[in-house]
Design a protein around this motif. Sequence first.
Motif, short mmCIF file in Angstrom:
data_model
loop_
_atom_site.label_atom_id
_atom_site.label_comp_id
_atom_site.label_asym_id
_atom_site.label_seq_id
_atom_site.Cartn_x
_atom_site.Cartn_y
_atom_site.Cartn_z
N PRO A 1 17.55 23.92 38.41
CA PRO A 1 18.45 25.08 38.29
C PRO A 1 18.55 25.89 39.57
O PRO A 1 19.48 26.68 39.73
CB PRO A 1 17.82 25.91 37.16
N GLY A 2 17.62 25.69 40.49
CA GLY A 2 17.64 26.45 41.73
C GLY A 2 18.37 25.78 42.88
O GLY A 2 18.38 26.32 43.99
N ARG A 3 18.99 24.62 42.63
CA ARG A 3 19.70 23.91 43.69
C ARG A 3 21.13 23.65 43.26
O ARG A 3 21.38 23.22 42.14
CB ARG A 3 19.03 22.55 43.97
N PRO A 4 22.10 23.90 44.14
CA PRO A 4 23.48 23.51 43.82
C PRO A 4 23.56 22.01 43.59
O PRO A 4 22.70 21.24 44.04
CB PRO A 4 24.26 23.93 45.06
N PHE A 5 24.63 21.61 42.89
CA PHE A 5 24.78 20.18 42.58
C PHE A 5 26.24 19.79 42.73
O PHE A 5 27.16 20.61 42.62
CB PHE A 5 24.33 19.87 41.15
N LEU B 1 28.92 14.18 53.12
CA LEU B 1 29.24 15.23 52.15
C LEU B 1 28.99 16.62 52.71
O LEU B 1 29.55 17.60 52.22
CB LEU B 1 28.43 15.03 50.87
N GLY B 2 28.15 16.72 53.73
CA GLY B 2 27.88 18.02 54.34
C GLY B 2 29.10 18.65 54.98
O GLY B 2 29.12 19.87 55.21
N ALA B 3 30.12 17.84 55.27
CA ALA B 3 31.34 18.37 55.87
C ALA B 3 32.31 18.93 54.84
O ALA B 3 33.33 19.53 55.20
CB ALA B 3 32.03 17.28 56.69
N VAL B 4 32.01 18.74 53.56
CA VAL B 4 32.88 19.25 52.50
C VAL B 4 32.60 20.75 52.32
O VAL B 4 31.45 21.14 52.13
CB VAL B 4 32.64 18.51 51.18
N MET C 1 23.32 28.66 57.94
CA MET C 1 22.77 27.33 57.64
C MET C 1 23.42 26.77 56.37
O MET C 1 23.56 27.46 55.38
CB MET C 1 21.26 27.44 57.45
N ASP C 2 23.83 25.50 56.43
CA ASP C 2 24.45 24.87 55.28
C ASP C 2 23.44 24.73 54.15
O ASP C 2 22.26 24.46 54.37
CB ASP C 2 25.00 23.49 55.65
N GLU C 3 23.92 24.89 52.90
CA GLU C 3 23.06 24.76 51.75
C GLU C 3 22.73 23.30 51.48
O GLU C 3 23.59 22.42 51.61
CB GLU C 3 23.73 25.36 50.51
N ILE C 4 21.50 23.06 51.08
CA ILE C 4 21.12 21.73 50.60
C ILE C 4 21.49 21.64 49.13
O ILE C 4 21.20 22.56 48.34
CB ILE C 4 19.63 21.49 50.80
N PHE C 5 22.14 20.58 48.74
CA PHE C 5 22.53 20.38 47.35
C PHE C 5 22.16 18.98 46.93
O PHE C 5 21.96 18.08 47.75
CB PHE C 5 24.03 20.64 47.15
N ASP C 6 22.07 18.80 45.63
CA ASP C 6 21.75 17.49 45.06
C ASP C 6 23.01 16.84 44.51
O ASP C 6 23.99 17.52 44.17
CB ASP C 6 20.72 17.63 43.94
#
Length: 328
Positions: A97-101, A114-117, A1-6
Motif C-alpha cells: 500500500p505504500g508504493r505506487p503501482f 517505463l520511467g519515462a512515462v 527524484m522520480d518515484e519508484i513504483f511496482d
Amino acid sequence: MDEIFDVLVVGQEGRIGYEAAVFAASLRRSDPDFAGRLIVAEPQPGPLWHSDPRIADPALRALLGDLGAQIVPFASRHFGSEYPYGNKIEALRVMDPGRPFVFFDSDTLITAPLGAVPFDFDRPSASLRRENTWPRIELYGPSLADIWGALYRQFDLDFAASLDPGHPEHFWKRYSYFNAGFYYHRSAPRFGALFERYARTIRDAPPPELVLQELDPWLDQIALPLVIHALGGGLDALPPGHLDGAASCHYRSFPLLYARESDATVELLETVLAPNPIKKVLKAYEPLRKIVYQGKGRILRDLFDRDALPRREAAIRNRIKREKLWLR
C-alpha cells in the motif's frame, strides 16, 4: 527524484501464464534499469474455481523468476471461474500500500523504459485504446446519459464532472470509458477495494437502467471509470503517446500482434523470445510455437496492410480465423 513504483500482472495456468513470461522478458529487455518490483499475482484454488488456476509448469515458474518476476498468491473471494476478469481486481490486494503501482494485462509488451512515462499517481487513469463495446443502446431503451448517469448516482459520484464536453451527448466518447489493459494509482489496495465494491454492487444490484445490458465480460470496464473518477483521475490524466504508444503495446493475442502492430513491435517480440532458455520453455505453448517460432506469424502479417486495417478489431479477427491462424 522520480518515484519508484511496482508493476503488476496476473499469471495463471494456460495462456495467461505464458503471456506473463513474455511480458517479463519484454520489461527486462526494454527497461533493464527498472527499479520497482514485477509482481505476477497468481490466483489460488478454492471454491470459486472449477480447476486449479495456478501455473503448473515448474519450468515456466522458474523462467518467471529468472526474468525478475515475483509470483505472489492471492485468494479469489468474489469472482473466480465465473468471471476470471475479476482477477485483475482481486489481485490488487497483494500489493504494497505504500508504493505506487501500474497494472498491465498480461498480453502486453513493454517497448521502452517505463520511467519515462509521466505518471501522476494521484490522478489515476487507464487505457484509452478501446472501442464502443458497452453499453449497447436499444431503440426504446435508456440513453448513454441515462445509463452512465445511473451508475454515477449509485455511488454518489459527480456525473457531470466526468464528461468530456468536446463530444456531443449521444456520442460514446463523451462518457469516461476505458479499456482495462492498464491502470495505475498511488495505492493498489485502496484502488482495489473500491474496484471490488463497485464491481460487486453493479453485478449484484445494478440500477434499473442496466436491465437490458450485458455485464459479462464488461463488468470490469463498467466499474473502472467510476473508480478512477472517485480517486480524482480521468480521461486526461495521462498525456497521450506513452502507454499504448512508445512504452507499451497491448497486443491482445499473438496473431493480432502480427496482423496490426508495427515492425518494431514484431522485432521486439521475436528478439525477446529468441534466447534458448526462453525458447525451450515458451515453445510448449502452441500459439507461440506456431506463430513465432515456426514463422506462421510472418505469413499472417503479409495478409494485412498496416496502413489500411479494418476499423474494427472483429474484422481482423475474422480474417485470421478464415486463414486458420487464430491461435490463443
